[in-house]
Scaffold this active site. Structure first.
Site, PDB file in Angstrom:
ATOM      1  N   ALA A  71       5.400   1.837 -11.129  1.00 24.57           N
ATOM      2  CA  ALA A  71       5.407   3.223 -11.586  1.00 24.57           C
ATOM      3  C   ALA A  71       6.788   3.869 -11.499  1.00 24.57           C
ATOM      4  O   ALA A  71       7.134   4.701 -12.350  1.00 24.57           O
ATOM      5  CB  ALA A  71       4.398   4.043 -10.792  1.00 24.57           C
ATOM      6  N   THR A  72       7.585   3.530 -10.502  1.00 29.89           N
ATOM      7  CA  THR A  72       8.915   4.141 -10.388  1.00 29.89           C
ATOM      8  C   THR A  72       9.763   3.812 -11.601  1.00 29.89           C
ATOM      9  O   THR A  72      10.399   4.690 -12.200  1.00 29.89           O
ATOM     10  CB  THR A  72       9.617   3.691  -9.098  1.00 29.89           C
ATOM     11  N   GLN A 180      -1.461   6.736  -8.235  1.00 27.81           N
ATOM     12  CA  GLN A 180      -2.581   6.817  -7.292  1.00 27.81           C
ATOM     13  C   GLN A 180      -3.948   6.820  -7.979  1.00 27.81           C
ATOM     14  O   GLN A 180      -4.944   6.490  -7.344  1.00 27.81           O
ATOM     15  CB  GLN A 180      -2.447   8.065  -6.413  1.00 27.81           C
ATOM     16  N   SER A 199       1.234   1.498 -11.268  1.00 28.04           N
ATOM     17  CA  SER A 199       1.565   0.310 -10.471  1.00 28.04           C
ATOM     18  C   SER A 199       0.296  -0.475 -10.197  1.00 28.04           C
ATOM     19  O   SER A 199      -0.807   0.072 -10.255  1.00 28.04           O
ATOM     20  CB  SER A 199       2.199   0.713  -9.132  1.00 28.04           C
ATOM     21  N   THR A 241      12.930 -11.565 -18.460  1.00 29.53           N
ATOM     22  CA  THR A 241      11.831 -12.522 -18.426  1.00 29.53           C
ATOM     23  C   THR A 241      10.597 -11.896 -17.807  1.00 29.53           C
ATOM     24  O   THR A 241      10.672 -11.319 -16.713  1.00 29.53           O
ATOM     25  CB  THR A 241      12.232 -13.768 -17.607  1.00 29.53           C
ATOM     26  N   CYS A 326       7.793   6.282   0.478  1.00 25.42           N
ATOM     27  CA  CYS A 326       9.165   6.362  -0.015  1.00 25.42           C
ATOM     28  C   CYS A 326      10.017   7.359   0.759  1.00 25.42           C
ATOM     29  O   CYS A 326      11.231   7.358   0.653  1.00 25.42           O
ATOM     30  CB  CYS A 326       9.161   6.725  -1.497  1.00 25.42           C
TER      31      CYS A 326
END
Length: 381
Positions: A71-72, A180, A199, A241, A326
């Site tokens: 997600a970041t 989330q 994510s 890749t 984080c």
């Protein structure tokens, strides 16, 4: 056994997922970009199946989904990738909220330094941004709205589906950080949201894989500019890749979670109720609107105690955190709780409990509550 109550940070990889990932690491280990042999062909087909499955989960087309590291990265591509279009069109106004994850707030800070006007909404004590608060800030030069799906600290669900319906008839794009909520509340993400970041490691997939859904508006796609160059992979928006084992593992994790989701939500809610019952002997405040919250995240401030010290008291019972992984190295008050207008003493002592039922059930809830109650009473265990 120490119970794991930090599932909002990451989750254990599902054994079924691990088996699939291992297979594509040591047996079918080909590069999906290799066109001259069967190893590459099998890898390419596996990626295509995974993309189709994940897109179906979001009621989207396979060619609207690209794979990223999580997600970041997806947030950065969505926010920074749309900026050149905004600059070209002289649309430099962005609406977001003060409770976003740093993976959104920091790219927005960067855009602000480039001349964009970033309008951050403070949601108040509920922790929920209203659709009206967004719409009243819309301007002809508003390029995008970026609003998270589920807050990572409080678990409060934001009205992204309703907002998507309102914005779809405007020229303003909607980006949603769904780290989330992905997998857990899929109906919201099937709304006409332009950009959805997610994510895999929050639902039992490996770390290091996620995606960005880039939903078309009719025949028009969101005009993103790539942030990296060096290959034609992923619609030329994300070169490199493809990590076939992780991608296949991500699709498998969603498949497994979707099959168990109804039961999972019920068990998560049942654990929440038992936990709150055990905590009645303590003095605490719940942070955030409890009418619009996911069942597996609680944010509490315990009266008269230091959250970091309390975590040490509870280390033999549960693994938990004060907030986002984080920013867990920081001892400053939570920016989320502060933006909600919560007093500094409580904002500094916010404790996040988040769980998957199978790991949370290892917790002795009564003892957990007793330790906190005794600590509040001045008894050091």
């Amino acid at each position: 056994m120490v119970a794991y109550l930090d599932a909002a940070a990451t989750t254990r990889v599902s054994p079924q997922v691990a088996e699939v990932v291992l297979h594509w690491m040591i047996e079918d280990f080909g590069n999906s970009g290799s066109r001259t042999h069967e190893y590459g062909a099998r890898a390419k087909r596996a990626v295509a199946r995974a993309r189709e499955s994940l897109a179906h989960h979001l009621s989207a087309r396979p060619d609207e989904l690209i794979f990223t590291s999580g997600a970041t990265e997806s947030n950065n591509l969505a926010l920074l990738g749309l900026a050149p279009y905004g600059e070209k069109q002289n649309r430099r106004h962005i609406i977001s909220s003060a409770i976003e994850h740093k993976a959104v707030l920091e790219p927005l800070e960067h855009l602000s330094s480039r001349g964009f006007e970033v309008d951050l909404i403070e949601p108040g004590p509920s922790g929920r941004v209203s659709v009206e608060a967004v719409l009243e800030r819309l301007r002809p030069d508003t390029l995008m709205v970026s609003l998270m799906h589920v807050n990572n600290e409080t678990g409060v669900i934001q009205p992204v589906a309703e907002l998507a319906e309102q914005l779809r008839t405007t020229s303003t794009y909607l980006h949603v950080d769904a780290a989330q909520g992905f997998g857990k509340l899929p109906d919201d993400l099937r709304a006409p949201i332009d950009l959805v970041s997610f994510s895999g490691h929050k639902i039992g997939a490996p770390k290091g894989v996620g995606g960005l859904l880039i939903r078309r508006r009719g025949r028009d796609t969101v005009p993103l500019t790539p942030l990296m160059y060096g290959g034609g992979q992923e619609r030329k928006l994300r070169p490199g890749t493809l990590p076939v084992p992780l991608i296949v593992g991500l699709a498998k994790a969603v498949e497994v979670f979707e099959s168990e989701r109804t039961k999972w939500l019920a068990e998560a809610a049942e654990f929440r109720n038992r936990l709150l019952k055990a905590l009645e002997k303590t003095r605490f405040r719940l942070n955030g609107d409890q009418e619009h919250v996911v069942p597996h995240i609680l944010n509490l401030s315990f009266e008269g105690v230091d959250a970091e010290a309390l975590i040490l008291q509870l280390k033999d019972y549960a693994a938990l955190a004060t907030g986002s992984a984080c920013t867990s190295a920081s001892y400053t008050p939570s920016h989320v709780l502060s933006a909600m207008g919560i007093p500094e003493a409580d904002a500094s002592n916010g404790l996040r409990l988040s769980w998957f039922p199978d790991q949370a059930n290892e917790l002795d809830i009564e003892d957990f509550g007793n330790v906190i109650a005794n600590y509040q009473a001045g008894i050091r265990t």
